[in-house]
Design an enzyme around this catalytic site. Structure first.
Site: not given
Length: 240
Positions: A67, A138, A136, A143
């Site tokens: 990313d 990811h 979370n 996400e």
């Protein structure tokens, strides 16, 4: 999934670094999928030490990073291109032309994502992908969502991600969007290693390994991959 718990970050870094080096010894032209953030740094440090000892070469390897932030100059110290240069590329013999990133500043985002995905396929796919996991759940910057993503795409970062990463920007405005490989693209890697350390990751780790497969916890999709090794320290493994 294969789950390995080791004493600390250094031991995990050595194990993962050795796996990458073993692959390069077997196949000097291997395609490596790389990650950023604090978790992979011990692995990169071990790879550098093996290179300096003459045990491995990166000269023919190709790399693809998971990313990159949007609307951040490539030369900014917090860009992931800068991170990789500082933490690995500048200290081994890799050819800069063989290191590949999504361009977070591309004007045609869809075309940029297609270019990146096609380039991975052109070189035969990722042989070994390194991942971390967010609090979370990811992976990359995928996400929690209603559906699993496939190819690379632009994503709005979740509040928990912004909070976790804001410290790197020292009061500067942090980008709110990023470009990332999709979950489907990550799962196409031939082999995946994931590292998680610290108690803050324990809930996400438990859900990834023992919970249902759901796009609300993107890392849970790794349950569907045939060759995943998860490296944990005792704190990250504490809820298993």
């Amino acid at each position: 999934m294969k789950i390995i718990t080791l004493n600390d970050e250094a031991a995990i870094g050595q194990a993962i670094g050795d796996r990458f080096c073993a692959l390069l010894q077997e196949n000097p032209s291997a395609v490596l999928g790389l990650a950023t953030g604090a978790s992979p740094i011990p692995s990169y440090q071990h790879m550098i030490s093996r290179f300096k000892a003459g045990a491995v070469s990166f000269a023919k390897a190709r790399t693809f990073n998971l990313d990159e932030y949007c609307d951040l100059p490539a030369e900014h110290p917090q860009s992931y291109r800068s991170f990789m240069h500082a933490q690995l590329f500048s200290q081994v013999d890799i050819d800069p032309q063989n290191t590949h990133f999504l361009d977070g500043n591309a004007t045609d985002e869809a075309a940029e994502c297609s270019r990146f995905d096609a380039l991975i396929e052109r070189f035969g796919g990722v042989d070994l992908q390194l991942l971390g996991i967010g609090r979370n759940g990811h992976i990359g910057f995928n996400e929690p969502a209603d559906t699993f993503t496939q190819g690379s795409f632009k994503v709005q970062l979740a509040p928990s991600t912004l909070e976790a990463n804001s410290g790197y920007f020292s009061g500067e405005h942090m980008p709110t969007h990023a470009m990332t490989m999709g979950v489907g693209a990550i799962l196409r890697a031939k082999e995946i290693v994931l590292v998680a350390t610290g108690a803050a990751k324990a809930e996400a780790v438990k859900a990834m390994i023992q919970g249902e497969i759901t796009p609300q916890l993107p890392a849970s999709a790794l349950q569907n991959h045939p060759n995943v090794t998860v490296y944990l320290d005792p704190a990250a493994a504490s809820l298993l």
